[in-house]
Design an enzyme around this catalytic site. Structure first.
Site, PDB file in Angstrom:
ATOM      1  NE  ARG A 293      -5.413   2.211   7.823  1.00  0.00           N
ATOM      2  CZ  ARG A 293      -6.187   2.756   6.893  1.00  0.00           C
ATOM      3  NH1 ARG A 293      -6.957   3.788   7.232  1.00  0.00           N
ATOM      4  NH2 ARG A 293      -6.228   2.302   5.666  1.00  0.00           N
ATOM      5  CB  VAL A 294     -11.021  -0.779  10.684  1.00  0.00           C
ATOM      6  CG1 VAL A 294     -11.377  -2.148  10.126  1.00  0.00           C
ATOM      7  CG2 VAL A 294     -11.581  -0.606  12.090  1.00  0.00           C
ATOM      8  CG  HIS A 295      -4.894  -1.549   6.922  1.00  0.00           C
ATOM      9  ND1 HIS A 295      -4.516  -0.337   6.378  1.00  0.00           N
ATOM     10  CD2 HIS A 295      -4.286  -2.498   6.164  1.00  0.00           C
ATOM     11  CE1 HIS A 295      -3.720  -0.545   5.333  1.00  0.00           C
ATOM     12  NE2 HIS A 295      -3.576  -1.858   5.190  1.00  0.00           N
ATOM     13  CG  ASP A 296     -10.551  -3.830   4.745  1.00  0.00           C
ATOM     14  OD1 ASP A 296     -10.757  -4.491   5.784  1.00  0.00           O
ATOM     15  OD2 ASP A 296     -11.392  -3.042   4.277  1.00  0.00           O
ATOM     16  CD  GLU A 297      -4.412 -10.184   3.294  1.00  0.00           C
ATOM     17  OE1 GLU A 297      -3.434 -10.937   3.356  1.00  0.00           O
ATOM     18  OE2 GLU A 297      -5.585 -10.608   3.206  1.00  0.00           O
TER      19      GLU A 297
ATOM     20  CB  CYS B 161      -2.900   1.105  -3.252  1.00  0.00           C
ATOM     21  SG  CYS B 161      -1.963  -0.212  -2.478  1.00  0.00           S
TER      22      CYS B 161
ATOM     23  NE  ARG C 176     -11.058  -1.305  -4.203  1.00  0.00           N
ATOM     24  CZ  ARG C 176     -11.220  -0.639  -5.340  1.00  0.00           C
ATOM     25  NH1 ARG C 176     -12.237  -0.913  -6.124  1.00  0.00           N
ATOM     26  NH2 ARG C 176     -10.384   0.294  -5.689  1.00  0.00           N
TER      27      ARG C 176
ATOM     28  CG  ASP D 132     -15.037  -2.558  -1.682  1.00  0.00           C
ATOM     29  OD1 ASP D 132     -14.964  -3.608  -1.023  1.00  0.00           O
ATOM     30  OD2 ASP D 132     -14.393  -1.532  -1.396  1.00  0.00           O
TER      31      ASP D 132
ATOM     32  NE  ARG E 274     -12.614  -2.803   0.800  1.00  0.00           N
ATOM     33  CZ  ARG E 274     -11.974  -1.644   0.782  1.00  0.00           C
ATOM     34  NH1 ARG E 274     -10.927  -1.459   1.564  1.00  0.00           N
ATOM     35  NH2 ARG E 274     -12.366  -0.680  -0.015  1.00  0.00           N
TER      36      ARG E 274
ATOM     37  CB  SER F 185     -10.516   5.309   8.363  1.00  0.00           C
ATOM     38  OG  SER F 185     -11.218   4.805   7.246  1.00  0.00           O
TER      39      SER F 185
END
Length: 432
Positions: A256-260, A272, A305, A343, A345, A367
Site C-alpha cells: 500500500r502507498v498511503h498519503d498522510e 475519512c 491531498r 488534489d 498529491r 488501494s
C-alpha cells in the site's frame, strides 16, 4: 577502500569560519560553481560515477545542490543555529549508523528517468563515498534504514478475533509486528522532475522560485546545479518480511502507498477512511509475509491531498455548512472552491521509491486510488489483484468520501454509485 568509492580531491582552502550573532557579509546567491565541488552525474551506473550529494552548509564551496538536507526540518535546524543551540559547523558522527539491511543496487537506479525524487545511493554514504568523507567533504545520508516493532490496537484486535496469529517471526504474541523501516528525504533531479510533469526545466525552476517567495535564488541563477533538496516532508516505508524479496517477482508482494492524514491516522477522525484503510493494509501485509511473501507500506507526507491541514479543515466546514448538507455529489466541488484544485498529491513522483526497492511487480495492491494505480503501472510496474477496503471498516461519516471517489473512478469490485445515489449519500452536520 571500497571499489565504488569516488576519487575526490581534498579541500584546498578551508572556508572562513561562520560566526553567529555578529554582522557579516550576506551572500544572497552565487553565480559560479564552487571551488572543489564534486560533479553530480544523475543516473550514473555507480556511486563513483554519480558523485555525492553535498547539501551541507559547513563548507559552502563544496555544495553541489540547491537547498540543504533534512527536508522541512532544515528550518528547525536554522532556528537551532539562530538560538545558539547548534554549532553551524557541526558534522554528524555517523559511527554505527549504517543501514540494518542493504537495499540494491537495482537496475532502475541507473536507468535515466526512473528515479528523479530521491538519491538511491543516499543510505550508505560511508561505503559508497568513504574517500570523500576522509578527504573532508561533509557528505550526509538522505536515507536511513533500521528495524522496529510496530504495535497497533487494530492488529491486536485482529489477533483476538482470530484473523491473525502470532508466528514469532512476522508477528509476536504481544501484537507487535517485526518490520524493517526506512526514512527517505527528498532529493530532486530537476530535469527529471520537469519531464515527469510535462514542463520545461526552466519553467519548473522559475515557478519553484516565484511560488516559494524567492526562497532559493539559485533555482534561477545556477542552471549548472541540477539537484534540489526541497524543504518538504517525504516518506517512510515499512517492510514486513525480507527486504531482499521485494525485488523478486516470484515472491508475493502485498503493498500500500498511503498519503498522510494526521486527523484519521493518528487521532481516528471518522470523516475519512485513511486510518482503517492503513491498518487494513498492515493486516494484509502481515498475512502476506506469513504466507511466505513480503509486505510493504509506504507513508508519504502529503497531508490533506498535499493541500495542507488548514485547507482540509476549511473544506470540512464548507462541506458541512453548504445548503443540503454534506453530500457525496458535492464532495470534490467543495475542495476545489477552497483550494482551487481537487488534489495536489500528483502521484508522478510516487513510484520512485518502488524503483529504489527494485520492485517490478505488486501482486496485491491495497488501494482503490486510480491515480496511484495509473502512476504505478505507468512506471512499468505490474499490478495483479487490487484490494479494496471492506465495507464494515468504512466509518459512517466517511461514506460521503468513498462513494464520491468510487463514482470518480476509484476501483470498486461492484458498481460505482450513480449520480442519484451520490445526492442521497449524506454525512452528519458539524454539531451532530
Amino acid at each position: 577502500m571500497p571499489d565504488s568509492a569516488p576519487v575526490l580531491s581534498p579541500p584546498e582552502t578551508p572556508a572562513p569560519p561562520r560566526v553567529t550573532g555578529t554582522a557579516r557579509h550576506i551572500r544572497l546567491t552565487s553565480h559560479a560553481g564552487g571551488q572543489g565541488a564534486p560533479a553530480i552525474h544523475w543516473a550514473a551506473a555507480s556511486p563513483a560515477e554519480r558523485g555525492p550529494v553535498i547539501g551541507s552548509t559547513t563548507t559552502r564551496a563544496h555544495r553541489n545542490v540547491i537547498g540543504t538536507h533534512s527536508g522541512s526540518y532544515s528550518v528547525y535546524r536554522a532556528l537551532a543555529v539562530a538560538a545558539h543551540a547548534l554549532d553551524p559547523h557541526h558534522k554528524p558522527d555517523l559511527t554505527n549508523t549504517a543501514p540494518t539491511d542493504t537495499i540494491g543496487p537495482h537496475p532502475a537506479w541507473s536507468e535515466p528517468g526512473k528515479i528523479v525524487s530521491l538519491d538511491p545511493w543516499g543510505a550508505e554514504i560511508g561505503r559508497h563515498f568513504a574517500d570523500g568523507l576522509a578527504a573532508g567533504f561533509d557528505i550526509r545520508p538522505t536515507i536511513a534504514v533500521t528495524k522496529a516493532h510496530v504495535i497497533l490496537p487494530e492488529i491486536i484486535e485482529a489477533m483476538q478475533k482470530g484473523r491473525l496469529k502470532a508466528d514469532g517471526k512476522v508477528l509476536l504474541p504481544s501484537g507487535g509486528a517485526l518490520v524493517t523501516k526506512a526514512a527517505v528525504e527528498p532529493v530532486w533531479h530537476l530535469p527529471g522532475v520537469a519531464a515527469r510533469f510535462g514542463c520545461s526545466e526552466t519553467e519548473l525552476r522559475r515557478v519553484l522560485f516565484e511560488e516559494t517567495g524567492g526562497m532559493y535564488p539559485e533555482l534561477v541563477t545556477r542552471p549548472d546545479l541540477e539537484v534540489f533538496l526541497p524543504p518538504i516532508g517525504h516518506l517512510t516505508l515499512y517492510i514486513f518480511g525480507k527486504p531482499a524479496d521485494l525485488a523478486d517477482t516470484s515472491v508475493e508482494l502485498t503493498a500500500r502507498v498511503h498519503d498522510e492524514c494526521n486527523g484519521s491516522d493518528v487521532f481516528g477522525s471518522d470523516i475519512c477512511t485513511c486510518r482503517p484503510y492503513l491498518t487494513h493494509a498492515i493486516e494484509e501485509c502481515i498475512q502476506g509475509a506469513q504466507r511466505g511473501g513480503v509486505g510493504l507500506c509506504v507513508y508519504y507526507r502529503k497531508e490533506g491531498r498535499a493541500l495542507g491541514e488548514v485547507t482540509k479543515f476549511l473544506v470540512y466546514n464548507a462541506r458541512k455548512r453548504q445548503e443540503g448538507g454534506d453530500t457525496a455529489d458535492q464532495y470534490f466541488a467543495r475542495t476545489e472552491c477552497v483550494a482551487g484544485v481537487q488534489d495536489m498529491r500528483f502521484q508522478q513522483l510516487m513510484p520512485d521509491v518502488l524503483h529504489w526497492l527494485g520492485i517490478q511487480k505488486i501482486h496485491r495492491l491495497v488501494s482503490m486510488s486510480n491515480m496511484k494505480y495509473d502512476a504505478i503501472t505507468g512506471a512499468g510496474i505490474e499490478v495483479g489483484e487490487r484490494v479494496n477496503i471492506p465495507d464494515d471498516l468504512i466509518p459512517a461519516d466517511a461514506r460521503v468520501e468513498i462513494d464520491a471517489k468510487m463514482a470518480a473512478g476509484y476501483f470498486t469490485p461492484g458498481d460505482a454509485p450513480t449520480a442519484e445515489q451520490l445526492r442521497h449519500t449524506k454525512g452528519r452536520g458539524l454539531d451532530a
